[in-house]
Each structure stands twice: as structure tokens, then as C-alpha cells.
Scaffold this motif. Structure first.
Motif, PDB file in Angstrom:
ATOM      1  N   LEU A  41      -1.373  -9.692   6.789  1.00  0.00           N
ATOM      2  CA  LEU A  41      -1.133  -9.189   5.431  1.00  0.00           C
ATOM      3  C   LEU A  41      -2.208  -8.176   5.029  1.00  0.00           C
ATOM      4  O   LEU A  41      -1.899  -7.143   4.425  1.00  0.00           O
ATOM      5  CB  LEU A  41      -1.109 -10.351   4.433  1.00  0.00           C
ATOM      6  CG  LEU A  41       0.122 -11.242   4.468  1.00  0.00           C
ATOM      7  CD1 LEU A  41      -0.077 -12.467   3.583  1.00  0.00           C
ATOM      8  CD2 LEU A  41       1.368 -10.477   4.031  1.00  0.00           C
ATOM      9  N   MET A  42      -3.437  -8.454   5.379  1.00  0.00           N
ATOM     10  CA  MET A  42      -4.527  -7.539   5.025  1.00  0.00           C
ATOM     11  C   MET A  42      -4.406  -6.220   5.792  1.00  0.00           C
ATOM     12  O   MET A  42      -4.713  -5.151   5.252  1.00  0.00           O
ATOM     13  CB  MET A  42      -5.876  -8.212   5.270  1.00  0.00           C
ATOM     14  CG  MET A  42      -6.126  -9.363   4.289  1.00  0.00           C
ATOM     15  SD  MET A  42      -7.599 -10.310   4.654  1.00  0.00           S
ATOM     16  CE  MET A  42      -8.814  -9.316   3.831  1.00  0.00           C
ATOM     17  N   GLU A  43      -3.952  -6.299   7.035  1.00  0.00           N
ATOM     18  CA  GLU A  43      -3.710  -5.060   7.802  1.00  0.00           C
ATOM     19  C   GLU A  43      -2.605  -4.235   7.157  1.00  0.00           C
ATOM     20  O   GLU A  43      -2.700  -3.010   7.074  1.00  0.00           O
ATOM     21  CB  GLU A  43      -3.368  -5.390   9.250  1.00  0.00           C
ATOM     22  CG  GLU A  43      -4.567  -5.809  10.078  1.00  0.00           C
ATOM     23  CD  GLU A  43      -4.197  -6.198  11.502  1.00  0.00           C
ATOM     24  OE1 GLU A  43      -3.102  -5.809  11.976  1.00  0.00           O
ATOM     25  OE2 GLU A  43      -5.015  -6.898  12.133  1.00  0.00           O
ATOM     26  N   LYS A  44      -1.548  -4.916   6.704  1.00  0.00           N
ATOM     27  CA  LYS A  44      -0.474  -4.207   5.998  1.00  0.00           C
ATOM     28  C   LYS A  44      -1.014  -3.540   4.742  1.00  0.00           C
ATOM     29  O   LYS A  44      -0.641  -2.416   4.413  1.00  0.00           O
ATOM     30  CB  LYS A  44       0.642  -5.179   5.605  1.00  0.00           C
ATOM     31  CG  LYS A  44       1.564  -5.573   6.715  1.00  0.00           C
ATOM     32  CD  LYS A  44       2.662  -6.493   6.187  1.00  0.00           C
ATOM     33  CE  LYS A  44       3.569  -6.977   7.284  1.00  0.00           C
ATOM     34  NZ  LYS A  44       4.603  -7.911   6.762  1.00  0.00           N
ATOM     35  N   GLN A  45      -1.894  -4.255   4.059  1.00  0.00           N
ATOM     36  CA  GLN A  45      -2.493  -3.733   2.831  1.00  0.00           C
ATOM     37  C   GLN A  45      -3.312  -2.470   3.126  1.00  0.00           C
ATOM     38  O   GLN A  45      -3.197  -1.471   2.412  1.00  0.00           O
ATOM     39  CB  GLN A  45      -3.393  -4.826   2.237  1.00  0.00           C
ATOM     40  CG  GLN A  45      -3.651  -4.733   0.778  1.00  0.00           C
ATOM     41  CD  GLN A  45      -4.425  -5.940   0.281  1.00  0.00           C
ATOM     42  OE1 GLN A  45      -5.194  -6.544   1.020  1.00  0.00           O
ATOM     43  NE2 GLN A  45      -4.223  -6.292  -0.974  1.00  0.00           N
ATOM     44  N   ILE A  46      -4.103  -2.496   4.170  1.00  0.00           N
ATOM     45  CA  ILE A  46      -4.920  -1.336   4.551  1.00  0.00           C
ATOM     46  C   ILE A  46      -4.021  -0.166   4.948  1.00  0.00           C
ATOM     47  O   ILE A  46      -4.247   0.974   4.529  1.00  0.00           O
ATOM     48  CB  ILE A  46      -5.890  -1.715   5.702  1.00  0.00           C
ATOM     49  CG1 ILE A  46      -6.960  -2.673   5.175  1.00  0.00           C
ATOM     50  CG2 ILE A  46      -6.526  -0.478   6.310  1.00  0.00           C
ATOM     51  CD1 ILE A  46      -7.800  -3.319   6.263  1.00  0.00           C
ATOM     52  N   ARG A  69       3.576   1.318  -5.632  1.00  0.00           N
ATOM     53  CA  ARG A  69       2.751   0.461  -6.495  1.00  0.00           C
ATOM     54  C   ARG A  69       3.316  -0.963  -6.561  1.00  0.00           C
ATOM     55  O   ARG A  69       2.558  -1.924  -6.527  1.00  0.00           O
ATOM     56  CB  ARG A  69       2.649   1.064  -7.891  1.00  0.00           C
ATOM     57  CG  ARG A  69       1.738   2.252  -7.934  1.00  0.00           C
ATOM     58  CD  ARG A  69       1.525   2.737  -9.341  1.00  0.00           C
ATOM     59  NE  ARG A  69       0.614   3.876  -9.350  1.00  0.00           N
ATOM     60  CZ  ARG A  69       0.716   4.893 -10.146  1.00  0.00           C
ATOM     61  NH1 ARG A  69       1.686   4.949 -11.051  1.00  0.00           N
ATOM     62  NH2 ARG A  69      -0.155   5.884 -10.088  1.00  0.00           N
ATOM     63  N   ALA A  70       4.617  -1.070  -6.676  1.00  0.00           N
ATOM     64  CA  ALA A  70       5.251  -2.393  -6.742  1.00  0.00           C
ATOM     65  C   ALA A  70       5.030  -3.154  -5.434  1.00  0.00           C
ATOM     66  O   ALA A  70       4.683  -4.344  -5.443  1.00  0.00           O
ATOM     67  CB  ALA A  70       6.747  -2.250  -7.028  1.00  0.00           C
ATOM     68  N   TYR A  71       5.226  -2.454  -4.316  1.00  0.00           N
ATOM     69  CA  TYR A  71       5.010  -3.088  -3.011  1.00  0.00           C
ATOM     70  C   TYR A  71       3.549  -3.473  -2.842  1.00  0.00           C
ATOM     71  O   TYR A  71       3.228  -4.565  -2.358  1.00  0.00           O
ATOM     72  CB  TYR A  71       5.459  -2.149  -1.882  1.00  0.00           C
ATOM     73  CG  TYR A  71       5.288  -2.748  -0.505  1.00  0.00           C
ATOM     74  CD1 TYR A  71       5.974  -3.890  -0.130  1.00  0.00           C
ATOM     75  CD2 TYR A  71       4.422  -2.166   0.424  1.00  0.00           C
ATOM     76  CE1 TYR A  71       5.811  -4.441   1.134  1.00  0.00           C
ATOM     77  CE2 TYR A  71       4.257  -2.703   1.687  1.00  0.00           C
ATOM     78  CZ  TYR A  71       4.950  -3.845   2.037  1.00  0.00           C
ATOM     79  OH  TYR A  71       4.788  -4.395   3.288  1.00  0.00           O
ATOM     80  N   SER A  72       2.652  -2.604  -3.282  1.00  0.00           N
ATOM     81  CA  SER A  72       1.224  -2.881  -3.193  1.00  0.00           C
ATOM     82  C   SER A  72       0.850  -4.104  -4.029  1.00  0.00           C
ATOM     83  O   SER A  72       0.076  -4.962  -3.591  1.00  0.00           O
ATOM     84  CB  SER A  72       0.426  -1.662  -3.641  1.00  0.00           C
ATOM     85  OG  SER A  72      -0.948  -1.933  -3.589  1.00  0.00           O
ATOM     86  N   LEU A  75       2.133  -7.173  -2.297  1.00  0.00           N
ATOM     87  CA  LEU A  75       1.306  -7.438  -1.124  1.00  0.00           C
ATOM     88  C   LEU A  75      -0.041  -8.042  -1.544  1.00  0.00           C
ATOM     89  O   LEU A  75      -0.523  -8.992  -0.906  1.00  0.00           O
ATOM     90  CB  LEU A  75       1.097  -6.140  -0.342  1.00  0.00           C
ATOM     91  CG  LEU A  75       0.702  -6.247   1.117  1.00  0.00           C
ATOM     92  CD1 LEU A  75       1.674  -7.120   1.899  1.00  0.00           C
ATOM     93  CD2 LEU A  75       0.634  -4.859   1.748  1.00  0.00           C
ATOM     94  N   ASN A  76      -0.629  -7.521  -2.606  1.00  0.00           N
ATOM     95  CA  ASN A  76      -1.883  -8.085  -3.117  1.00  0.00           C
ATOM     96  C   ASN A  76      -1.707  -9.551  -3.525  1.00  0.00           C
ATOM     97  O   ASN A  76      -2.575 -10.390  -3.250  1.00  0.00           O
ATOM     98  CB  ASN A  76      -2.405  -7.284  -4.310  1.00  0.00           C
ATOM     99  CG  ASN A  76      -2.963  -5.938  -3.893  1.00  0.00           C
ATOM    100  OD1 ASN A  76      -3.340  -5.733  -2.745  1.00  0.00           O
ATOM    101  ND2 ASN A  76      -2.985  -5.009  -4.834  1.00  0.00           N
TER     102      ASN A  76
END
Length: 146
Positions: A41-46, A69-72, A75-76
Motif C-alpha cells: 500500500l505504501m509503494e502504491k502511495q509513493i 485526490r479521491a484515490y489518494s 489509499l491514505n
């Protein structure tokens, strides 16, 4: 032949230790899976952050921007939830570790007692054998002297 009176209890404690070892391994495996999921998940975030920065420099439509923004945001939220999940599983690992260490300690106490009693038994046996040898030698000496 030496017989340890608490052998059934020792076998039971070994069994409990084996069960605790398996429980610990399962929880440890679960923790590894949850940590991998968090890392993914953190890799996707980066990756999303880099993509977003790339698109910001180019002309991007407001609809696409709001989707990013919604996806971000989603993901957060998933990352935060996963961090809490990892923390809970880490607590389970700690509990399983404590239980395993306690089971190991209980087994070792009995094994030390067993070893101590065995040494004691062997000392007594050697003492008796020495006494018998001495008596036989004395009896033989007395027969020769007569």
C-alpha cells in the motif's frame, strides 16, 4: 534403571511448548503478511504521489485531478487502517512470544530437576556398588586370613 517420577508432566510440558511454538509461528506468519500488505500500500502511495507530481506539471483536467485526490485519500485511509492492523498483530506476536517463553521455561525447570535427580540416583547407585565391592573384598580378605 532410573525412573523420573514427573516424566508424564515433562511430556505434557513439551507438548504445550510445541503447541505454543506452532501458535507463535502462525502469528508471526500473519504479521509478515500484514507487513507485506502495508508495504504494498505504501509503494502504491509513493507511486501515486510521483504520478500526481508528473501530471501536475502537465495540463490536467479538474475531473482527473479530483479522481487522483479521491484515490489518494482512500489509499491514505487504507494505509492507516493497515498500520493499525499491523500493530494489533504485533501485539498478538508479543503475547504468543511471552507464552512460548513461559512454556520453554516450564519445560527447562522440569528437565533440570530430572537431570539433578538422575545424577543423584547415579551417585547413590555408585555408592551402593562401592559398598558392595568393599564388602565383597572384605569378605574375601577375611576368608583368606582364616
Amino acid at each position: 534403571m532410573y525412573h523420573f517420577n514427573f516424566e508424564p508432566i515433562l511430556r505434557h510440558r513439551k507438548f504445550i511448548e510445541d503447541v505454543k511454538q506452532k501458535d507463535f509461528a502462525l502469528v508471526q506468519r500473519e504479521l509478515n503478511q500484514e507487513q507485506r500488505r502495508l508495504n504494498d500500500l505504501m509503494e502504491k502511495q509513493i507511486k501515486l504521489t510521483h504520478e500526481f507530481k508528473t501530471y501536475q506539471t502537465s495540463k490536467i483536467q479538474s475531473q482527473e485531478l479530483s479522481m487522483y485526490r479521491a484515490y489518494s485519500a482512500r489509499l491514505n485511509k487504507e494505509v492507516e487502517i493497515q498500520k493499525k492492523t499491523v500493530e494489533k498483530v504485533e501485539e498478538k506476536v508479543d503475547v504468543a512470544r511471552v507464552e512460548l517463553l513461559s512454556a520453554i521455561k516450564d519445560r527447562k525447570i522440569l528437565e533440570k530437576l530430572k537431570e539433578k535427580k538422575k545424577k543423584e540416583f547415579l551417585r547413590e547407585k555408585a555408592k551402593k556398588e562401592q559398598k558392595l565391592t568393599n564388602e565383597a573384598a572384605l569378605a574375601q580378605y577375611n576368608r583368606k586370613s582364616q
